[in-house]
Design an enzyme around this catalytic site. Sequence first.
Site, short mmCIF file in Angstrom:
data_model
loop_
_atom_site.label_atom_id
_atom_site.label_comp_id
_atom_site.label_asym_id
_atom_site.label_seq_id
_atom_site.Cartn_x
_atom_site.Cartn_y
_atom_site.Cartn_z
N ASP A 123 11.43 -20.95 -18.38
CA ASP A 123 10.43 -19.91 -18.61
C ASP A 123 9.43 -20.26 -19.70
O ASP A 123 8.91 -19.39 -20.40
CB ASP A 123 11.11 -18.56 -18.95
CG ASP A 123 12.09 -18.14 -17.88
OD1 ASP A 123 11.86 -18.48 -16.71
OD2 ASP A 123 13.08 -17.46 -18.21
N LYS A 136 5.66 -22.96 -17.21
CA LYS A 136 5.37 -24.13 -16.37
C LYS A 136 4.44 -23.77 -15.21
O LYS A 136 3.50 -24.49 -14.90
CB LYS A 136 6.68 -24.72 -15.80
CG LYS A 136 7.66 -25.18 -16.87
CD LYS A 136 8.97 -25.63 -16.28
CE LYS A 136 9.82 -24.52 -15.69
NZ LYS A 136 10.34 -23.53 -16.64
N GLY A 163 11.52 -18.90 -11.46
CA GLY A 163 10.50 -17.88 -11.27
C GLY A 163 9.30 -18.34 -12.07
O GLY A 163 9.34 -18.34 -13.30
N HIS A 164 8.27 -18.83 -11.40
CA HIS A 164 7.11 -19.40 -12.08
C HIS A 164 5.92 -18.46 -11.89
O HIS A 164 5.46 -18.25 -10.77
CB HIS A 164 6.80 -20.80 -11.53
CG HIS A 164 7.89 -21.80 -11.82
ND1 HIS A 164 7.83 -23.11 -11.40
CD2 HIS A 164 9.03 -21.69 -12.52
CE1 HIS A 164 8.91 -23.74 -11.83
NE2 HIS A 164 9.67 -22.90 -12.50
N GLN A 212 13.41 -24.76 -14.34
CA GLN A 212 14.34 -24.56 -15.46
C GLN A 212 13.81 -25.33 -16.70
O GLN A 212 12.63 -25.54 -16.80
CB GLN A 212 15.77 -25.00 -15.12
CG GLN A 212 16.47 -24.09 -14.12
CD GLN A 212 16.05 -24.30 -12.68
OE1 GLN A 212 16.15 -25.38 -12.13
NE2 GLN A 212 15.57 -23.27 -12.03
P1 GDP Z 1 8.02 -20.64 -15.99
O1 GDP Z 1 9.32 -20.33 -15.34
O2 GDP Z 1 8.12 -21.77 -16.95
O3 GDP Z 1 6.90 -20.83 -15.02
O4 GDP Z 1 7.65 -19.36 -16.88
P2 GDP Z 1 7.80 -17.81 -16.42
O5 GDP Z 1 6.73 -17.49 -15.48
O6 GDP Z 1 9.19 -17.50 -16.04
O7 GDP Z 1 7.61 -17.11 -17.83
C1 GDP Z 1 6.46 -17.29 -18.60
C2 GDP Z 1 5.83 -15.91 -18.83
O8 GDP Z 1 4.86 -16.02 -19.84
C3 GDP Z 1 5.09 -15.39 -17.62
O9 GDP Z 1 5.12 -13.99 -17.63
C4 GDP Z 1 3.67 -15.90 -17.84
O10 GDP Z 1 2.69 -15.10 -17.19
C5 GDP Z 1 3.54 -15.76 -19.32
N1 GDP Z 1 2.69 -16.74 -20.00
C6 GDP Z 1 2.50 -18.05 -19.71
N2 GDP Z 1 1.74 -18.63 -20.68
C7 GDP Z 1 1.46 -17.65 -21.59
C8 GDP Z 1 0.75 -17.64 -22.82
O11 GDP Z 1 0.23 -18.64 -23.31
N3 GDP Z 1 0.70 -16.44 -23.48
C9 GDP Z 1 1.29 -15.30 -23.00
N4 GDP Z 1 1.19 -14.20 -23.71
N5 GDP Z 1 1.97 -15.30 -21.84
C10 GDP Z 1 2.06 -16.45 -21.16
P1 IMO Z 2 12.44 -21.34 -14.46
O1 IMO Z 2 12.10 -22.46 -13.50
C1 IMO Z 2 15.32 -19.52 -17.15
C2 IMO Z 2 19.55 -19.98 -16.15
C3 IMO Z 2 20.30 -18.73 -15.75
C4 IMO Z 2 21.70 -19.08 -16.21
C5 IMO Z 2 21.79 -20.58 -15.92
C6 IMO Z 2 22.43 -20.90 -14.58
O2 IMO Z 2 11.80 -20.06 -14.11
O3 IMO Z 2 12.20 -21.78 -15.86
P2 IMO Z 2 21.76 -20.65 -12.03
O4 IMO Z 2 21.10 -19.53 -11.28
O5 IMO Z 2 20.98 -21.91 -12.00
O6 IMO Z 2 23.17 -20.82 -11.64
O7 IMO Z 2 21.80 -20.15 -13.55
O8 IMO Z 2 20.45 -21.05 -15.92
N1 IMO Z 2 18.33 -20.26 -15.36
C7 IMO Z 2 17.09 -20.06 -15.82
N2 IMO Z 2 16.66 -19.55 -16.98
N3 IMO Z 2 14.44 -19.99 -16.25
C8 IMO Z 2 14.85 -20.53 -15.09
O9 IMO Z 2 14.03 -21.12 -14.21
C9 IMO Z 2 16.24 -20.56 -14.81
N4 IMO Z 2 16.98 -20.98 -13.77
C10 IMO Z 2 18.27 -20.81 -14.12
O10 IMO Z 2 19.79 -17.59 -16.39
O11 IMO Z 2 21.79 -18.90 -17.60
MG MG Z 3 10.61 -18.70 -15.05
#
Ligand code: GDP
Ligand code: IMO
Ligand code: MG
Length: 421
Positions: free
Chosen positions: A13, A16, A40-41, A222
Amino acid sequence: MQVDVLLGLQWGDEGKGKLVDVMTPEYDVIARFQGGPNAGHTLEFNNIKHITHNIPSGVFREDSINIIGNGVVLDPIIFMQEIDEVKALNVELGSRLKISRKAHLIMPTHRVLDAASEAAKGKTKIGSTLKGIGPAYMDKTGRNGLRVGDIESPDFLDKYKFLTNKHLQILKQYDFEFDLADYEAGWMEGIEAIKSFELVNGEYLINQYLEEGKTVLGEGAQGSMLDIDFGSYPYVTSSNTICAGACIGLGLAPQKIGRVIGVFKAYCTRVGSGPFPTELEGEMGEALREYGAEYGATTGRPRRCGWLDIPALKYSIMLSGVTELNMTKSDVLTHFDTLRVCTAYKINGKQTRELPFDINQPVEPVYREMPVWKEDISKMRSKEELPVEMLDYLKFIESEVNIPVSVISVGPDREQFIPLK
Ligand code: GDP
Ligand code: IMO
Ligand code: MG
């Protein structure tokens, strides 16, 4: 040509998806190399917020080719939902989305096994996203798995039934109720959805693209601290999230890797169980969660929040040979007067900058405190506008890890970023 790789350096998270979307115009091809719908991107553009799970985050840029690599585990149900959501935004995928025949399929019983196993673990549960990731990768390494290419085989259903029966036998060990019928119907529909896309021998295709001079970006899922080998085991996911995972998950020789772009948040978050040395409990952690909207993009669970952890960051950089950094979410820190950054750990009274074998033991972070800027940086678009305290924070991180930060993201939208180099 070489493949550039963008991956997360913390516990996932890091932002990415947003950065892949920002960078997609520079690339012909975007390829996911590991993980599955546990990812979840989030992408935001034109007031649309979209979350990708199985499919690469390059799909919204019209000319991009997107590949689901062999290292991915693919859930047909979630895949079909994602395709429908993308189509609803009038995005034509057609031949722009290709799926490696060697990617493994997540079966309905994998999801049940994941849930049953977590329930049986009680307090020691991993905090899995319950998408069936662990059981699907177990079948892959156990040499039982069903692959996307099997869909094309006449005995696909037999293979499916055989493995399902095996899972049902295993499930008898658990005191866990489930109903497969609904899942199975949706799953079979999902298989049809997968069939409507081009199934490819991804390893040949990607190497051919490189020979043709096409530019390719590998999209990690991840984060490095969730890597099956190097993360905080057993609180990890079931794939190699570090750069080597891109070689395995796409069929690339190591010398085909070019830039390695490591993404990290200006602080840290973790969702699920497991050690988190700089975790902030109480008001401060809650404030970070609220200002940063730190709720899981896949499960909606509140993310645990804490300060930036330099030893963990350096470890991730070392493991992936990161060549440049992208820092996200520094805009969230604007709300605080001071920030802290962990520069070392104290373990049994001894100071170290290395991650111990057993990261589950008590680790006391050694902090440096720094002032936070007062200005709202979310509307800034050039380095010259950035407040001096922000530049000091950047300089400090760069001096600690010896890698330049090339981009900072200052908000969730596609437009909210500042190139630094
Ligand atoms: P990912 O899994 O690495 O793609 O990240 P996620 O989407 O799970 O979580 C990142 C969260 O931060 C999402 O809600 C994005 O919309 C948000 N986000 C990404 N970059 C920024 C930033 O620079 N500032 C803020 N405030 N939010 C951001
Ligand atoms: P993105 O790509 C954050 C965490 C889960 C749990 C552990 C194992 O959005 O960054 P799993 O479902 O793989 O068996 O879970 O890894 N986890 C993540 N945490 N971002 C993710 O993906 C994750 N994918 C798995 O919360 O702790
Ligand atoms: Mg994510």
